[in-house]
Design a protein around this motif. Structure first.
Motif, PDB file in Angstrom:
ATOM      1  N   CYS A 126       0.855  -1.185   0.000  1.00 37.07           N
ATOM      2  CA  CYS A 126       0.000   0.000   0.000  1.00 37.07           C
ATOM      3  C   CYS A 126       0.890   1.234   0.000  1.00 37.07           C
ATOM      4  O   CYS A 126       1.683   1.437   0.911  1.00 37.07           O
ATOM      5  CB  CYS A 126      -0.903  -0.004   1.231  1.00 37.07           C
ATOM      6  N   LEU A 127       0.754   2.032  -1.046  1.00 40.14           N
ATOM      7  CA  LEU A 127       1.487   3.307  -1.143  1.00 40.14           C
ATOM      8  C   LEU A 127       0.536   4.381  -0.675  1.00 40.14           C
ATOM      9  O   LEU A 127      -0.467   4.657  -1.350  1.00 40.14           O
ATOM     10  CB  LEU A 127       1.772   3.599  -2.609  1.00 40.14           C
ATOM     11  N   LEU A 147      -3.047  -9.777   8.009  1.00 37.21           N
ATOM     12  CA  LEU A 147      -2.945  -9.643   6.556  1.00 37.21           C
ATOM     13  C   LEU A 147      -1.540  -9.204   6.148  1.00 37.21           C
ATOM     14  O   LEU A 147      -0.923  -8.362   6.804  1.00 37.21           O
ATOM     15  CB  LEU A 147      -3.980  -8.619   6.060  1.00 37.21           C
ATOM     16  N   ASP A 148      -1.050  -9.772   5.041  1.00 37.24           N
ATOM     17  CA  ASP A 148       0.333  -9.501   4.605  1.00 37.24           C
ATOM     18  C   ASP A 148       0.380  -8.219   3.767  1.00 37.24           C
ATOM     19  O   ASP A 148       0.580  -8.248   2.558  1.00 37.24           O
ATOM     20  CB  ASP A 148       0.863 -10.702   3.817  1.00 37.24           C
ATOM     21  N   VAL A 149       0.188  -7.090   4.439  1.00 38.09           N
ATOM     22  CA  VAL A 149       0.202  -5.797   3.764  1.00 38.09           C
ATOM     23  C   VAL A 149       1.392  -4.989   4.264  1.00 38.09           C
ATOM     24  O   VAL A 149       1.555  -4.810   5.472  1.00 38.09           O
ATOM     25  CB  VAL A 149      -1.089  -4.987   4.053  1.00 38.09           C
ATOM     26  N   THR A 150       2.210  -4.523   3.338  1.00 40.99           N
ATOM     27  CA  THR A 150       3.287  -3.591   3.684  1.00 40.99           C
ATOM     28  C   THR A 150       2.839  -2.195   3.263  1.00 40.99           C
ATOM     29  O   THR A 150       2.591  -1.960   2.083  1.00 40.99           O
ATOM     30  CB  THR A 150       4.584  -3.966   2.944  1.00 40.99           C
ATOM     31  N   THR A 151       2.717  -1.308   4.236  1.00 40.61           N
ATOM     32  CA  THR A 151       2.307   0.064   3.922  1.00 40.61           C
ATOM     33  C   THR A 151       3.524   0.979   3.913  1.00 40.61           C
ATOM     34  O   THR A 151       4.283   1.001   4.879  1.00 40.61           O
ATOM     35  CB  THR A 151       1.285   0.572   4.959  1.00 40.61           C
ATOM     36  N   VAL A 152       3.697   1.681   2.793  1.00 30.75           N
ATOM     37  CA  VAL A 152       4.694   2.749   2.732  1.00 30.75           C
ATOM     38  C   VAL A 152       3.925   4.046   2.959  1.00 30.75           C
ATOM     39  O   VAL A 152       3.115   4.447   2.120  1.00 30.75           O
ATOM     40  CB  VAL A 152       5.421   2.771   1.378  1.00 30.75           C
ATOM     41  N   LEU A 153       4.113   4.622   4.149  1.00 33.77           N
ATOM     42  CA  LEU A 153       3.365   5.817   4.518  1.00 33.77           C
ATOM     43  C   LEU A 153       4.232   7.045   4.232  1.00 33.77           C
ATOM     44  O   LEU A 153       5.244   7.260   4.895  1.00 33.77           O
ATOM     45  CB  LEU A 153       2.990   5.710   6.016  1.00 33.77           C
ATOM     46  N   ILE A 154       3.845   7.806   3.235  1.00 32.63           N
ATOM     47  CA  ILE A 154       4.678   8.927   2.791  1.00 32.63           C
ATOM     48  C   ILE A 154       4.280  10.186   3.543  1.00 32.63           C
ATOM     49  O   ILE A 154       3.215  10.757   3.311  1.00 32.63           O
ATOM     50  CB  ILE A 154       4.531   9.142   1.274  1.00 32.63           C
ATOM     51  N   ASN A 155       5.154  10.589   4.456  1.00 34.48           N
ATOM     52  CA  ASN A 155       4.862  11.743   5.297  1.00 34.48           C
ATOM     53  C   ASN A 155       5.573  12.971   4.721  1.00 34.48           C
ATOM     54  O   ASN A 155       6.756  13.180   4.940  1.00 34.48           O
ATOM     55  CB  ASN A 155       5.331  11.443   6.733  1.00 34.48           C
ATOM     56  N   ASN A 156       4.824  13.770   3.956  1.00 28.97           N
ATOM     57  CA  ASN A 156       5.385  15.044   3.465  1.00 28.97           C
ATOM     58  C   ASN A 156       4.798  16.233   4.215  1.00 28.97           C
ATOM     59  O   ASN A 156       5.009  17.385   3.844  1.00 28.97           O
ATOM     60  CB  ASN A 156       5.222  15.183   1.940  1.00 28.97           C
TER      61      ASN A 156
END
Ligand SMILES: Cc1ncc(C[n+]2csc(CCOP(=O)(O)OP(=O)(O)O)c2C)c(N)n1
Ligand SMILES: [Mg+2]
Length: 515
Positions: free
Chosen positions: A408-409, A430-439
């Protein structure tokens, strides 16, 4: 058997075996019946936007509906933004909304509202059940309604007394997808345009951007010299090494205008003629160039893959003439963490057979390019522009595809709408990798502010687009919901943390601090 049991058993017999739920008192018999019918997997979401977005992600990947369970008008209302995105994605969803008992509604108790008026705009099929005997048949019709064609949200309202009363047997017909064949005229018209020798664009979208459609579309482009383009926000595109790579239309009207410049023919394969996302002073809204003729090969109700294959055949294109993307990955990045190095790290590491839910927004811009030659994967985008879709869609996709890694982007502003999705991911493992983009920002709106000609923003206007005060700590928020998390501020840290997250089963979140 009471109505709730008959309803759940009918859903199961109709092929619906997952229910994303956020129940209330009017749905208590449905909840109680879950113990009588263990084959129905019930997944709790702690906000209705999670429930409806998860049903969308599930449907996009499973290609059959999940059910939702929502609490009267207010519960449905909370879920509408992601039902809107599902409608735009043409995802089959069976939306079950509980209501007051038929005998009670006349008293106008506090939770009474006009459910139908809320449901209609997002639903391609709607019915309020009136008797317990009819409930099973209504459920079959709802499942069939969700399949379309084209697919969409079918909303079934279930008054509480229908659930607790004695009902008939569950129904057992098996609804399924509906697609119409494509007329010879449409294929002949598109073929004539493609043979004209004039500059032609073949625009693919919807179901045309699955592997079969893309292979045929690429063969058509090869045989005719047409330019192959994809709609801006596809519901689910198959891409990566071994499949034809296709450029997407830009989000900004100026980009789309440049991409379509000079076209004399535009052939639409399950795509709409391009329009600008918003109106801007002095920029056209309808983006088809003047003098360009539009030909519809197939709509979303028709079998577009078959139409593209017929078109390839009409042009004498050999079936294996598609241009396939070669395997290619960027190097692991070093140095500053920014949109480019973030994209390179994802391109270097994206696992085989991944499912990507993309709500990376401005900072996710380069990820699509960096993953073009990654191992084959599916990519889902924000179809309806209603933010808060990415995390729930990833959650539902992981339920639909337990054997595939999900990425998850997610941009920070959008994340805050439906962050509770992380709790569901942790609870369900659940096998979810979240890339949380903190700008720290609603960055896209900073751009839009100037593009709409709203003038130079003052401090109060800028304050509406700045989400860095107070600073959000997503690693802490994720840990607080049971999802292991880390925070990266350099390209090396991000790459290392992402590699670890992909290697670990179950959910994980890597916060990328881009500032
Ligand atoms: C439901 C909904 N509410 C509000 C908006 C308006 N909106 C569009 S983009 C955006 C902010 C996006 O910020 P973020 O997710 O952090 O992405 P960034 O622009 O920073 O890349 C908002 C509020 C929307 N599109 N949908
Ligand atoms: Mg942001």
């Amino acid at each position: 058997m009471n109505g709730a049991q008959a309803l759940i058993r009918t859903l199961l017999r109709s092929g619906v075996d997952v229910c994303f739920a956020n129940p209330g008192t009017s749905e208590m018999h449905f909840v109680a019946a879950l113990d009588d019918v263990p084959e129905m997997r019930a997944v709790l979401g702690l906000f209705e936007g999670v429930v409806t977005g998860a049903a969308d992600g599930y449907g996009r990947m499973a290609q059959r509906p999940a059910a939702t369970l929502l609490h009267l008008g207010p519960g449905l209302g909370n879920g509408i933004a992601n039902l809107h995105n599902a409608r735009r994605a043409r995802t089959p969803v069976v939306n079950v909304v509980g209501d007051h008992a038929t005998t009670h509604i006349k008293y106008d108790p506090p939770l009474t509202s006009d459910i139908e008026s809320l449901a209609r705009p997002v639903s391609r099929w709607f019915r309020a059940s009136t008797t317990p005997e009819a409930l099973a048949g209504d459920a079959v019709d709802a499942v069939q309604g969700s399949f379309g064609a084209p697919g969409g949200v079918a909303t079934l309202v279930v008054p509480a007394d229908l659930s607790w009363q004695e009902a008939g047997d569950p129904a057992s017909s098996r609804p399924g997808p509906v697609v119409a064949g494509v007329g010879d005229d449409a294929v002949a018209g598109a073929a004539a345009a493609l043979r004209s020798g004039e500059p032609t664009v073949l625009l693919v979208g919807g179901k045309a951007v699955r592997a079969r459609g893309l292979l045929a579309a690429s063969a058509v482009a090869q045989a005719s010299g047409a330019k192959l383009l994809c709609e801006t926000f596809p519901a689910r595109i198959e891409r990566g090494a071994g499949l034809p790579a296709v450029e997407r239309l830009g989000y900004l009207a100026e980009f789309t205008i440049a991409q379509l410049q000079g076209a004399r023919h535009l052939v639409l394969a399950d795509a709409l003629a391009p329009v600008s996302f918003f109106a801007y002073p002095g920029i056209p809204g309808y983006l088809v160039p003047d003098g360009c003729e539009v030909h519809t090969l197939a709509t979303g109700s028709e079998d577009v893959a078959e139409a593209l294959e017929a078109l390839a055949d009409a042009l004498g294109a050999p079936p294996d003439s598609a241009i396939l993307q070669a395997p290619a990955r960027p190097d692991r990045p070093t140095g500053a963490l920014n949109a480019q190095s973030l994209a390179a790290a994802i391109g270097a590491l994206l696992p085989e057979d991944a499912v990507v839910s993309d709500e990376g927004n401005t900072s996710g811009l380069f990820v699509s390019g960096a993953t073009a030659g990654a191992p084959r994967h599916d990519w889902m985008t924000l179809t309806g522009g209603a933010i808060g879709q990415g995390l729930p869609v990833a959650t539902g996709a992981a339920v639909a595809c337990p054997d595939r890694p999900v990425l998850c982007l997610e941009a920070d502003g959008s994340a805050m709408y439906t962050l509770q999705s992380l709790w569901t991911q942790a609870r369900e493992g659940l096998d979810v990798t979240t890339v949380l983009i903190n700008n720290g920002s609603y960055a896209i709106l900073e751009l839009e502010l100037s593009r709409v000609g709203a003038g130079d923003p003052g401090p109060r206007a800028r304050g509406m687009l700045d989400i860095s005060h107070p600073d959000l700590n997503f690693a802490a928020l994720a840990s607080g919901m049971g999802v292991p998390a880390s925070r990266a501020t350099t390209a090396e840290e991000f790459t290392q943390q992402l590699e670890r997250a992909f290697a670990t089963p179950g959910p994980a979140l890597v916060e990328a601090v881009l500032r």
